[in-house]
Design a protein around this motif. Structure first.
Motif, PDB file in Angstrom:
ATOM      1  N   GLU A  65       0.833  -1.210   0.000  1.00  0.00           N
ATOM      2  CA  GLU A  65       0.000   0.000   0.000  1.00  0.00           C
ATOM      3  C   GLU A  65       0.867   1.259   0.000  1.00  0.00           C
ATOM      4  O   GLU A  65       0.591   2.212  -0.717  1.00  0.00           O
ATOM      5  CB  GLU A  65      -0.952  -0.006   1.201  1.00  0.00           C
ATOM      6  CG  GLU A  65      -2.005  -1.087   1.155  1.00  0.00           C
ATOM      7  CD  GLU A  65      -2.955  -0.965  -0.021  1.00  0.00           C
ATOM      8  OE1 GLU A  65      -3.464   0.133  -0.296  1.00  0.00           O
ATOM      9  OE2 GLU A  65      -3.207  -2.004  -0.676  1.00  0.00           O
ATOM     10  N   HIS A  66       1.929   1.241   0.788  1.00  0.00           N
ATOM     11  CA  HIS A  66       2.833   2.396   0.863  1.00  0.00           C
ATOM     12  C   HIS A  66       3.498   2.649  -0.497  1.00  0.00           C
ATOM     13  O   HIS A  66       3.563   3.788  -0.961  1.00  0.00           O
ATOM     14  CB  HIS A  66       3.874   2.162   1.953  1.00  0.00           C
ATOM     15  CG  HIS A  66       4.823   3.289   2.138  1.00  0.00           C
ATOM     16  ND1 HIS A  66       4.442   4.516   2.637  1.00  0.00           N
ATOM     17  CD2 HIS A  66       6.152   3.386   1.888  1.00  0.00           C
ATOM     18  CE1 HIS A  66       5.491   5.310   2.676  1.00  0.00           C
ATOM     19  NE2 HIS A  66       6.541   4.645   2.237  1.00  0.00           N
ATOM     20  N   GLU A  67       3.994   1.598  -1.121  1.00  0.00           N
ATOM     21  CA  GLU A  67       4.640   1.746  -2.427  1.00  0.00           C
ATOM     22  C   GLU A  67       3.646   2.158  -3.516  1.00  0.00           C
ATOM     23  O   GLU A  67       4.036   2.721  -4.531  1.00  0.00           O
ATOM     24  CB  GLU A  67       5.340   0.450  -2.825  1.00  0.00           C
ATOM     25  CG  GLU A  67       6.585   0.186  -2.007  1.00  0.00           C
ATOM     26  CD  GLU A  67       7.231  -1.151  -2.282  1.00  0.00           C
ATOM     27  OE1 GLU A  67       6.643  -1.994  -3.001  1.00  0.00           O
ATOM     28  OE2 GLU A  67       8.352  -1.372  -1.766  1.00  0.00           O
ATOM     29  N   ASN A  69       1.397   4.346  -2.935  1.00  0.00           N
ATOM     30  CA  ASN A  69       0.995   5.691  -2.496  1.00  0.00           C
ATOM     31  C   ASN A  69      -0.404   5.725  -1.884  1.00  0.00           C
ATOM     32  O   ASN A  69      -1.167   6.669  -2.092  1.00  0.00           O
ATOM     33  CB  ASN A  69       1.109   6.699  -3.642  1.00  0.00           C
ATOM     34  CG  ASN A  69       2.532   6.884  -4.083  1.00  0.00           C
ATOM     35  OD1 ASN A  69       3.426   7.034  -3.257  1.00  0.00           O
ATOM     36  ND2 ASN A  69       2.759   6.834  -5.378  1.00  0.00           N
ATOM     37  N   ARG A  71      -2.680   4.898   1.865  1.00  0.00           N
ATOM     38  CA  ARG A  71      -2.517   4.962   3.308  1.00  0.00           C
ATOM     39  C   ARG A  71      -2.321   3.561   3.899  1.00  0.00           C
ATOM     40  O   ARG A  71      -2.539   2.548   3.262  1.00  0.00           O
ATOM     41  CB  ARG A  71      -3.746   5.628   3.951  1.00  0.00           C
ATOM     42  CG  ARG A  71      -4.079   7.015   3.401  1.00  0.00           C
ATOM     43  CD  ARG A  71      -2.910   7.958   3.344  1.00  0.00           C
ATOM     44  NE  ARG A  71      -2.371   8.304   4.633  1.00  0.00           N
ATOM     45  CZ  ARG A  71      -1.863   9.481   4.929  1.00  0.00           C
ATOM     46  NH1 ARG A  71      -1.822  10.430   4.024  1.00  0.00           N
ATOM     47  NH2 ARG A  71      -1.364   9.703   6.108  1.00  0.00           N
ATOM     48  N   CYS A  72      -1.953   3.522   5.167  1.00  0.00           N
ATOM     49  CA  CYS A  72      -1.573   2.292   5.871  1.00  0.00           C
ATOM     50  C   CYS A  72      -2.800   1.473   6.285  1.00  0.00           C
ATOM     51  O   CYS A  72      -3.268   1.545   7.410  1.00  0.00           O
ATOM     52  CB  CYS A  72      -0.729   2.654   7.085  1.00  0.00           C
ATOM     53  SG  CYS A  72      -0.029   1.233   7.903  1.00  0.00           S
ATOM     54  N   ALA A  94       6.114  -0.349  10.948  1.00  0.00           N
ATOM     55  CA  ALA A  94       5.774   0.861  10.187  1.00  0.00           C
ATOM     56  C   ALA A  94       6.984   1.790  10.080  1.00  0.00           C
ATOM     57  O   ALA A  94       7.205   2.401   9.035  1.00  0.00           O
ATOM     58  CB  ALA A  94       4.595   1.581  10.836  1.00  0.00           C
ATOM     59  N   CYS A  97       9.615   0.161   7.675  1.00  0.00           N
ATOM     60  CA  CYS A  97       9.179   0.248   6.270  1.00  0.00           C
ATOM     61  C   CYS A  97       9.015   1.697   5.811  1.00  0.00           C
ATOM     62  O   CYS A  97       8.572   1.939   4.683  1.00  0.00           O
ATOM     63  CB  CYS A  97       7.860  -0.501   6.089  1.00  0.00           C
ATOM     64  SG  CYS A  97       7.981  -2.259   6.440  1.00  0.00           S
ATOM     65  N   VAL A  99       6.866   3.829   6.679  1.00  0.00           N
ATOM     66  CA  VAL A  99       5.478   4.249   6.595  1.00  0.00           C
ATOM     67  C   VAL A  99       5.223   5.291   7.686  1.00  0.00           C
ATOM     68  O   VAL A  99       4.489   6.241   7.492  1.00  0.00           O
ATOM     69  CB  VAL A  99       4.530   3.031   6.772  1.00  0.00           C
ATOM     70  CG1 VAL A  99       3.085   3.452   6.907  1.00  0.00           C
ATOM     71  CG2 VAL A  99       4.714   2.063   5.608  1.00  0.00           C
ATOM     72  N   LYS A 100       5.869   5.093   8.820  1.00  0.00           N
ATOM     73  CA  LYS A 100       5.775   6.013   9.956  1.00  0.00           C
ATOM     74  C   LYS A 100       7.114   6.704  10.155  1.00  0.00           C
ATOM     75  O   LYS A 100       8.151   6.051  10.213  1.00  0.00           O
ATOM     76  CB  LYS A 100       5.400   5.244  11.221  1.00  0.00           C
ATOM     77  CG  LYS A 100       5.338   6.091  12.468  1.00  0.00           C
ATOM     78  CD  LYS A 100       5.144   5.221  13.694  1.00  0.00           C
ATOM     79  CE  LYS A 100       5.220   6.009  14.963  1.00  0.00           C
ATOM     80  NZ  LYS A 100       6.551   6.523  15.263  1.00  0.00           N
ATOM     81  N   GLU A 113      -3.390   8.636  11.034  1.00  0.00           N
ATOM     82  CA  GLU A 113      -3.372   7.647   9.952  1.00  0.00           C
ATOM     83  C   GLU A 113      -4.683   6.873   9.894  1.00  0.00           C
ATOM     84  O   GLU A 113      -5.200   6.601   8.806  1.00  0.00           O
ATOM     85  CB  GLU A 113      -2.186   6.692  10.111  1.00  0.00           C
ATOM     86  CG  GLU A 113      -1.945   5.804   8.923  1.00  0.00           C
ATOM     87  CD  GLU A 113      -1.476   6.546   7.670  1.00  0.00           C
ATOM     88  OE1 GLU A 113      -1.538   5.934   6.587  1.00  0.00           O
ATOM     89  OE2 GLU A 113      -1.055   7.706   7.766  1.00  0.00           O
TER      90      GLU A 113
END
Length: 133
Positions: A65-67, A69, A71-72, A94, A97, A99-100, A113
């Motif tokens: 999901e992060h790659e 674009n 949200r988590c 998170a 990765c 993400v956070k 988030e």
């Protein structure tokens, strides 16, 4: 079916469950997610690795999901109905990765988030377009 195919199937199944819940502004616990996804009933996954297996799948969904674009999505998986937050492991993953951001405390990240995930997935156009991607 090979373990790899089985794993990919679980990843898709779990992501679908999370998307449906996020669309409804809901959540799920790790335990119930293992039940609903079929991990608990899968005799090919040893009992002692069922939860680590789930965490591995959730990490991959988080990264995907992060790659992409987005949200988590995995933020809606909580420890229990009494502790309505993800586990400490979630926040650690998170950060690993990216993400956070490490400069943001867990509580602030969680609140902001979670609202972003709900707002994003409740949008019917977004939901209909991305739920199968």
């Amino acid at each position: 079916m090979s373990f790899y195919n089985n794993y990919v199937d679980y990843k898709g199944r779990i992501r679908d469950i999370l998307i449906e819940l996020a669309h409804k502004r809901s959540y799920i616990t790790y335990e119930i997610l293992c039940e609903k996804s079929g991990i608990y009933d899968d005799y090919t996954i040893k009992k002692e690795i069922k939860m680590p297996f789930l965490f591995k799948v959730l990490k991959e969904i988080m990264v995907y999901e992060h790659e992409s674009n987005r949200r988590c999505l995995t933020i809606i998986v909580f420890k229990s109905d009494k502790f309505l937050k993800p586990s400490d492991v979630f926040f650690k993953i998170a950060e690993e990765c990216e993400v956070k951001n490490k400069d943001i405390d867990n509580e602030t990240f969680f609140r902001t988030e979670l609202e972003e995930v709900y707002s994003t997935w409740e949008n019917k156009d977004f939901y209909n377009y991305f739920r199968s991607k």
